[in-house]
Enzyme design. Structure first.
Site, PDB file in Angstrom:
ATOM      1  N   ASN A 174       0.813  -1.203   0.000  1.00 24.62           N
ATOM      2  CA  ASN A 174       0.000   0.000   0.000  1.00 24.62           C
ATOM      3  C   ASN A 174       0.857   1.269   0.000  1.00 24.62           C
ATOM      4  O   ASN A 174       0.999   1.923  -1.038  1.00 24.62           O
ATOM      5  CB  ASN A 174      -0.943  -0.021   1.209  1.00 24.62           C
ATOM      6  CG  ASN A 174      -1.964   1.105   1.181  1.00 24.62           C
ATOM      7  OD1 ASN A 174      -1.894   1.994   0.335  1.00 24.62           O
ATOM      8  ND2 ASN A 174      -2.905   1.082   2.092  1.00 24.62           N
ATOM      9  N   ASP A 175       1.468   1.590   1.136  1.00 26.51           N
ATOM     10  CA  ASP A 175       2.204   2.855   1.218  1.00 26.51           C
ATOM     11  C   ASP A 175       3.356   2.936   0.211  1.00 26.51           C
ATOM     12  O   ASP A 175       3.669   4.015  -0.275  1.00 26.51           O
ATOM     13  CB  ASP A 175       2.753   3.052   2.636  1.00 26.51           C
ATOM     14  CG  ASP A 175       1.624   3.273   3.641  1.00 26.51           C
ATOM     15  OD1 ASP A 175       0.542   3.726   3.221  1.00 26.51           O
ATOM     16  OD2 ASP A 175       1.823   2.981   4.834  1.00 26.51           O
ATOM     17  N   VAL A 176       3.970   1.792  -0.122  1.00 23.83           N
ATOM     18  CA  VAL A 176       5.134   1.828  -1.022  1.00 23.83           C
ATOM     19  C   VAL A 176       4.745   2.092  -2.481  1.00 23.83           C
ATOM     20  O   VAL A 176       5.613   2.242  -3.326  1.00 23.83           O
ATOM     21  CB  VAL A 176       5.979   0.532  -0.936  1.00 23.83           C
ATOM     22  CG1 VAL A 176       6.537   0.352   0.466  1.00 23.83           C
ATOM     23  CG2 VAL A 176       5.186  -0.691  -1.359  1.00 23.83           C
ATOM     24  N   ALA A 234       0.563   4.091   7.371  1.00 29.30           N
ATOM     25  CA  ALA A 234       0.708   5.526   7.579  1.00 29.30           C
ATOM     26  C   ALA A 234      -0.640   6.174   7.888  1.00 29.30           C
ATOM     27  O   ALA A 234      -0.721   7.343   8.229  1.00 29.30           O
ATOM     28  CB  ALA A 234       1.345   6.182   6.359  1.00 29.30           C
TER      29      ALA A 234
END
Lengths: 465, 96
Positions: A390-392, A431
């Site tokens: 997700n965040d990456v 995050a």
């Protein structure tokens, strides 16, 4: 045995350890490197057993037998998906051992009435402090990774104040021990406070920051060994310990760079930022609705694709989907599609986590491509298949100045022609921010457990052929 | 030899530099085995544990030394074995 001979044996051991670590510079030479390093370790242990100071072999051998038994069982049984926990646990044992050695030496000085001289009192304090922090810190990291406790950051009012208080008492108590104040009270108090400090330092660190924490604890376990080397005047310990200390520090820096954050921000960032991050989760609705698709839709797209990049994340590890992913990769390749894997440095819970899982599933490592190398390929790629990451892959990192992940280097998966995202739900990533990628026109979401979804895509692709 | 703080500091500093040089060459592909392998090496503290547990008189230090040996051996044996297990997976093999 002659002291000089033993020192020479330590030198040989240290050289073998360094050569062994150097073997890790390529996958081909790595197993031999590991073997060389373990021979170095064996030489160091045998040399120590031959020292005149060592007379009571019963206790020593009992300890080695018990420890070897546990070590062998752990190493054989552990699932590859549980490797972060395993490394956390091993860090903890190393740090704990060093703290115990520092304590045993201090007690011996105390009992015999000899005052430690030179660097020794400082080294005792350092070994105890670093070792104890590594021990309890690693146990907390283990508990979080094993989901024995909540993985998210744990914060409470006055956290900064409490930590400052603890840090101050560490300084005062350490000063008292170094100054040679009589009695064991300051020493035991320092031990207790150090153990507490390890707990308090790790609880405010959330799941996705674990790669940094594990690397740092790795470094600490080496530095603690190094400190005991100074206590015992043993060069073998100092050299090997600092080697590990350096290794952990490098990994810590690589992990921090991959998140575009400073080490202070990772370690202490949660204190101020927690409520803010929690408040940002509600943005989902305002960006429109993400479109849910089925594995059959994916099969249609794959039927017309020439190139696919698979982006694995922690979700793949949780679902133990690596073998299913390999199966899909093989199937697509047999249909004449080029398949590569894009590995973000902080994907997963420890450095290199995704590489190990995919290697376990027999994906050839030539196909595991690092971020900088693969990013230019996304625009020419037909399908990016994101599995539990997700965040990456969050494009906010490029554009949104106010975003907590702004500036973090990401995989440019959104630039592929089509993007499939396999995700359990629309819950935001670690995050705590929504990912605009999910709402893009070329993005298709498939909701569900990563393993089940990948297996049904495999079925659908087969049926479509 | 390490009684002289300057000598000790010299060894420490140079070893750190050697560590940086050697580890910087390890590719991200092998970062997990690097961690478990360096973990095994940090079990070198077993040397200190043996010295604490092997004293001729049995005291509380012997007990602490014993526990330290157990911990450090888990670290050494578990670390090297699990690293080897992982590295084997990175070896090219005939795929069915």
């Amino acid at each position: 045995m002659n002291t000089q001979l033993i020192q020479l044996a330590y030198l040989v051991a240290a050289v073998l350890l360094i050569l062994g670590m150097r073997g890790l510079s390529s996958a081909k030479t790595a197993p031999r490197g590991n073997l060389i390093a373990s021979i170095g370790m064996l030489i160091a242990i045998v040399a120590t057993l031959l020292m005149n100071k060592v007379v009571d072999y019963t206790v020593v051998f009992a300890g080695i037998v018990v420890g070897s038994g546990i070590g062998v069982v752990l190493a054989r049984r552990i699932e590859m998906t549980a490797m972060p926990q395993m490394v956390a646990l091993l860090n903890g044992f190393g740090g704990g051992a060093s703290a115990l050695v520092a304590t045993a030496e201090y007690l011996t000085y105390d009992r015999t009435g000899v005052t430690p001289e030179g660097v020794v009192p400082y080294a005792i304090v350092a070994g105890l402090l670093i070792g104890a922090v590594t021990f309890t810190g690693s146990i907390i990291a283990f508990a979080k990774l094993q989901e024995l406790m909540r993985g998210a950051a744990i914060t409470y009012p006055g956290q900064n104040f409490v930590n400052a208080l603890i840090a101050l008492s560490v300084l005062v108590l350490a000063g008292m021990v170094v100054a040679g104040i009589q009695g064991l009270v300051p020493f035991w108090a320092l031990a207790a406070v150090s153990l507490l400090l390890g707990v308090l330092l790790v609880i405010p660190i959330g799941g996705a920051d674990m790669p940094v924490v594990i690397s740092l604890l790795n470094s600490y376990s080496g530095l603690a060994a190094c400190a005991t080397g100074f206590v015992l005047g043993n060069s073998g310990l100092v050299i090997s310990g600092s080697l590990v200390g350096a290794s952990g520090l490098i990994l810590t820096k690589i992990m921090c760079d991959a998140m575009n954050r400073s080490i202070t921000n990772v370690l202490f960032g949660a204190f101020g930022a927690a409520p803010e991050a929690g408040g940002a989760t509600g943005d989902g609705e305002s960006q429109g609705t993400a479109k849910g698709y089925t594995p059959e839709d994916a099969a249609v797209i794959f039927a017309n694709a020439r190139s696919v990049i698979i982006v694995p994340g922690y979700g793949m590890a949780v679902a133990q989907a690596q073998h299913a992913v390999r199966e899909l990769g093989d199937l697509l390749e047999s249909n004449g599609i080029g398949v590569k894997y894009a590995i973000h440095p902080v994907a997963g819970r420890m450095p290199g986590h995704m590489n190990v899982l995919l290697a376990e599933a027999d994906v050839p490592y030539e196909n595991l491509i690092e971020m900088d190398e693969i990013n230019p390929e996304f625009p020419e790629t037909d399908v990016a298949l994101i599995i539990g990451a997700n965040d990456v892959v969050n494009p906010q990192a490029r554009t949104e100045k106010g975003s907590p992940i702004y500036g973090m280097p990401i995989l440019d998966a959104d630039r592929a022609q089509h993007v499939f995202v396999i995700k359990r739900s629309m819950n935001p990533g670690f995050a705590g921010i929504q990912n605009p990628l999910f709402f893009n026109d070329n993005t298709m979401m498939i909701f569900g457990d990563a393993k089940k979804v990948v297996l049904s895509i495999v079925e659908a692709v087969r049926a479509f052929n | 030899m390490l009684d002289d703080p300057a000598v000790a500091l010299t060894i420490f500093t140079l070893s750190i530099f050697v560590g940086f040089e050697v580890i910087a060459k390890v590719p991200p592909l092998l970062h997990t085995p690097l961690m478990s392998g360096s973990n095994a090496i940090s079990g070198i503290t077993i040397v200190g544990a043996i010295l604490s547990a092997g004293h001729e008189d049995r005291t509380i230090s012997t007990v602490l030394g014993f526990v330290a040996i157990v911990f450090a051996t888990i670290n050494v044996v578990g670390g090297f074995l699990v690293t080897n297990r992982m590295l084997e997976m990175f070896q090219p093999k005939k795929r069915s």
